[in-house]
Design an enzyme around this catalytic site. Structure first.
Site, PDB file in Angstrom:
ATOM      1  N   SER A 308     -35.867  34.045 -27.857  1.00 30.97           N
ATOM      2  CA  SER A 308     -36.956  34.979 -27.645  1.00 30.97           C
ATOM      3  C   SER A 308     -37.124  36.065 -28.713  1.00 30.97           C
ATOM      4  O   SER A 308     -37.716  35.803 -29.704  1.00 30.97           O
ATOM      5  CB  SER A 308     -36.318  35.918 -26.466  1.00 30.97           C
ATOM      6  OG  SER A 308     -37.280  36.553 -25.897  1.00 30.97           O
ATOM      7  N   ASP A 319     -43.697  32.641 -41.335  1.00 26.71           N
ATOM      8  CA  ASP A 319     -45.219  32.770 -41.447  1.00 26.71           C
ATOM      9  C   ASP A 319     -45.433  33.487 -42.927  1.00 26.71           C
ATOM     10  O   ASP A 319     -46.243  32.953 -43.698  1.00 26.71           O
ATOM     11  CB  ASP A 319     -45.778  33.311 -40.334  1.00 26.71           C
ATOM     12  CG  ASP A 319     -45.998  32.184 -39.504  1.00 26.71           C
ATOM     13  OD1 ASP A 319     -45.321  31.093 -39.439  1.00 26.71           O
ATOM     14  OD2 ASP A 319     -46.591  32.308 -38.109  1.00 26.71           O
ATOM     15  N   LYS A 333     -37.714  30.023 -26.749  1.00 26.86           N
ATOM     16  CA  LYS A 333     -38.122  30.935 -25.594  1.00 26.86           C
ATOM     17  C   LYS A 333     -39.163  31.733 -25.971  1.00 26.86           C
ATOM     18  O   LYS A 333     -38.999  32.718 -26.829  1.00 26.86           O
ATOM     19  CB  LYS A 333     -37.014  31.456 -24.941  1.00 26.86           C
ATOM     20  CG  LYS A 333     -37.551  32.740 -23.924  1.00 26.86           C
ATOM     21  CD  LYS A 333     -36.459  33.455 -23.254  1.00 26.86           C
ATOM     22  CE  LYS A 333     -37.004  34.288 -22.322  1.00 26.86           C
ATOM     23  NZ  LYS A 333     -37.891  35.530 -22.898  1.00 26.86           N
TER      24      LYS A 333
END
Lengths: 400, 397
Positions: A308, A319, A333
């Site tokens: 999460s 990224d 999740k």
């Protein structure tokens, strides 16, 4: 002959009609006097009205037949809600009744009442990851790798890990019985007294004999950003040449906290995550200014317990190639829950959105793949080795 | 005159029949209405249900299932709130299927399942069934059926529906055995079988008879009576009654008849205790074929339900001692209630007490002489429980 047959047939038909008519008539007349009570719909909205009568039918039978009395109606209502919510088929949309909610909402406040062992589900079995020092679990001699077979009278198998944790936790001073399986030993039964366990959200130190700082975040709780800031200031004062940020076994927490945490490592205005709703709406969250560790060479540690909010941070760091990510694939999740406190202080968490990494990568059921995969075996844990951390140090010090 | 009389009689008869039919119809409706459960008031806290629904409806990210699915979820949840593993909700399709079981028409693998702590557990494989041949054992936990993981609180009925299928077709399972590090994967072929439920023989080199009852069906008492007669003709002096891995089955007739064979009188075999404290007595059948024979009963944790009643009665009247392991502890009575949409409820309505008023549910029966059956002895083909039973009959201790 034929005439006689016809006559008998005629009489038989007439008689049948008479009897059936009388029977039906009696039934109908009786209905006028004794009508069955219509089943209630219990205040159902229009689209539920055709279905709720079956629910009340079941409710009635339970109250009429069930052998143990009295029946606790509010308990039945709570568990009915639980059943309805479970029927949505989303494990993250959950109803927590008022009593349980008082216990579990303390999770993100930094302390809870229980025995103080971090656990995970492994092949359907509740496995101790590590007992926290000084807690009842630690004092009772619970070891990493122990399998909890039974909590009080409930067998733990293929259970949602939160559900299992809820069984173990409870008000301090109360006792919980655990049946534990340990390799090559007969099963142990331990009775532990629950205590208030305080888990700091942040652990920070310099790695001995190096100039590398180590920072661990256990949970994205409300006060985590402040603790992070304080810890980073303290570490920065020691002029580290590299930073290891450890999100292993961090199950997540508040979404806005994840943005604040990520902001420490990113440049102002960089996207941290994209939230997408059912109706197609999107919301981007950007890093705030003032990151205390936006430049320092960095390694991020993750494992399959990083879930999460941890995956939000890991996704952004990946990224932007902000750090070398080491460990194993994260939990996967990628959904956001809205937490409602209901009129009776019970709590409802509803999945309202999915989140995606800044480059729009799916996280739900995918997870974040590390740049360098390093596993941590049960043997490593037992021997108190940490090859993932060792690799992180090696990467930052430039050793192979 | 005669014609008038005839017409009068016909008229009177017709009137009477019509009258009776009328009241039959009247009475039927009255009966239906009176036996319909009356609703205790809708609980005060129920609006919370709609409060929760309101929050879900607006925001929930996934697809919301239809209202019927949600209602069924709510019913399932309601029953879980009772904390009784045997009070369960059954969807319409399995509810139809279960009406055909217990009549010997099973085309499946022969597993008796139960739910323990929310977990689907094997009570016992039926001896000789595919499940038995595949090595499944009492206490094994079912993790997967086919490719499907067994969710928590899956009912035995739902699982049984998945296990049944065309004869000759295959079904795969994954089970965990407590104490084994890894789950086991098995593939079984479904069979159709109507196996005898009683096996009997004279134990070699002894004067004792051995009777094994594998489960209770409509035929069991007859099979038992024949087996007992055969053994008596061979002049046996004692009986080993093997109830291990007997999951129960039909109740009450088979066990009352079998218990009667051993008991001296028309004794109470068990009490069924209801919510209002009343107790119903079940008395032993009238055949008394084995009142003088010494009896040892073999039990283990696969001995459940009707089999525990039989073992409990023999123990409480001092007619047989129990050797082996503690029994399973399934001693409650469910009634089946059909709901208007075709689904069904099993509701626990009573618990069973042994003649000495000991509860069976949850507790099970303790053996008088505990003898475990280890993996080693199974591998070596030794049966220490049976050996102990023979020793007991020999020495009387």
């Amino acid at each position: 002959m034929i005439r006689a047959l016809v006559r008998i047939l005629f009489v038989a038909v007439i008689a049948t009609v008479f009897v059936a008519g009388a029977f039906g008539g009696g039934f109908v007349v009786s209905r006028q006097f004794f009508a069955p009570a219509p089943l209630p719909d219990g205040g159902a909205p229009a689209d539920w009205k055709p279905y709720m009568p079956v629910y009340w039918e079941a409710w009635n039978y339970v109250h009429q037949d069930f052998y143990k009395t009295p029946i606790d109606d509010s308990q039945l209502v709570n568990s009915s809600i639980d059943g309805m919510v479970n029927a949505l088929g989303d494990p993250n949309t959950r109803f927590v009744d008022a009593k349980t909610s008082a216990i579990t909402s303390s999770d993100l406040s930094g302390s809870f009442e229980g025995i103080g062992a971090t656990v995970e589900m492994k092949e359907g079995r509740l496995t101790v990851v590590s007992p926290i020092k000084g807690t009842p679990a630690d004092k009772a001699g619970i070891l990493p790798g122990d399998i909890i077979l039974q909590v009080d009278d409930t067998v733990i198998q293929n259970m949602d890990v939160m559900q299992a944790i809820r069984l173990i936790r409870g008000p301090r001073g109360t006792e919980v019985k655990l049946v534990i399986q340990r390799a090559k030993q007969p099963n142990l039964t331990l009775t532990l007294k629950r205590e208030t366990i305080r888990v700091p959200f942040v652990e920070a130190r310099m790695i001995e004999g190096t100039t590398i700082a180590y920072l661990r975040l256990n949970d994205f709780g409300a006060t985590a950003p402040d603790e992070m800031r304080a810890a980073l200031q303290e570490l920065n004062a020691q002029k580290p040449t590299g930073l290891i940020f450890d999100l292993r076994r961090n199950p997540g927490g508040y979404l806005n906290v994840s943005v604040e945490v990520a902001s420490q490592f990113l440049k102002q205005g960089q996207t941290v995550l994209i939230e997408k709703f059912k109706d197609g709406r999107k919301q981007e969250f950007k890093a705030a200014r003032g990151g205390l560790a936006a430049e320092i060479p960095m390694v991020l540690l993750v494992d399959k317990g990083s879930a999460s909010a941890s995956e939000i941070v890991a996704g952004a760091i990946k990224d932007y190639k902000r750090a070398t990510i080491i460990g194993t694939v994260t939990f996967g999740k990628g959904s956001v829950q809205n937490v409602h406190t209901l009129s009776d202080k019970s709590e409802l968490r509803v999945t309202i959105a999915r989140f995606f990494s800044p480059l729009d990568h799916e996280i739900h059921h995918v997870g974040i793949t590390p740049d360098i995969e390093v596993t941590l075996s049960d043997d490593d844990i037992a021997a108190k080795r940490d090859p993932q951390l060792d690799k992180a140090i090696a990467v930052l010090t430039g050793k192979k | 005159m005669r014609t008038i009389l005839r017409v009068l009689v016909i008229l009177l008869l017709t009137g009477l029949i019509v009258f009776v039919a009328f009241f039959a119809g009247f009475g039927l409706n009255y009966y239906q209405v009176r036996t319909q459960p009356t609703l205790s008031d809708i609980p005060k806290t129920f609006p919370l249900f709609w409060e929760v629904w309101g929050k879900i409806q607006g925001d929930f990210y996934g697809d919301v299932p239809n209202r019927q699915t949600l209602t069924r979820g709510a019913i399932r949840g309601m029953l879980q709130g009772l904390n009784d593993p045997h009070t369960i909700y059954i969807e319409p399709e399995p509810a139809r299927n279960e009406q055909t079981t217990l009549q010997g028409e099973t085309g499946d693998i022969g597993l008796n399942l139960d739910i323990k702590g929310g977990v689907l557990t094997i009570v016992a494989p039926i001896p000789g069934s595919p499940a038995d041949k595949a090595g499944l054992r009492a206490g094994d936990i079912v993790l997967k059926i086919g490719e499907k993981e067994v969710a928590l609180h899956t009912t035995p009925q739902e699982a049984a529906a998945l296990l049944r299928g065309p004869v000759g077709s295959k079904v795969s399972m994954q089970v965990r055995r407590i104490g084994e590090p890894k789950p086991m994967d098995l593939e079984l072929v479904r069979e159709k079988y109507a196996l005898p439920t009683v096996e009997a023989k004279v134990l070699p080199n002894t004067s004792y008879g051995y009777i094994k009852i594998t489960m209770e069906t409509t035929e069991t008492a007859n099979e038992f009576n024949r087996a007992l007669d055969t053994l008596k003709n061979q002049r046996v002096t004692g009986i080993v009654l093997d109830l291990r891995n007997n999951p129960g089955g039909l109740f009450p007739d088979p066990v009352l008849d079998i218990a009667g064979q051993f008991l001296k009188n028309n004794d109470v075999v068990l009490y069924e205790k209801y919510r209002d404290g009343t107790e119903k007595e079940y008395k032993a059948g009238s055949r008394r074929g084995a009142t003088d024979l010494k009896v040892v009963v073999l039990v283990n944790n696969g001995t459940a339900s009707a089999a525990e009643i039989l073992a409990g009665a023999l123990k409480d009247y001092g007619r047989g001692i129990l050797i082996g392991e503690p029994t399973y502890g399934k001693g409650s009575v469910q009634s089946i209630r059909r709901l208007s949409d075709g689904s069904a409820l099993h509701i626990t309505t009573a618990t069973w007490l042994t003649p000495k008023k000991k509860q069976i549910e949850g507790a099970g029966l303790q053996p008088d002489i505990a003898v475990p059956l280890t993996n080693e002895s199974i591998q070596k083909g030794i049966d220490p429980q049976l050996n102990r039973a023979i020793e007991y009959l020999n020495k009387g201790a």
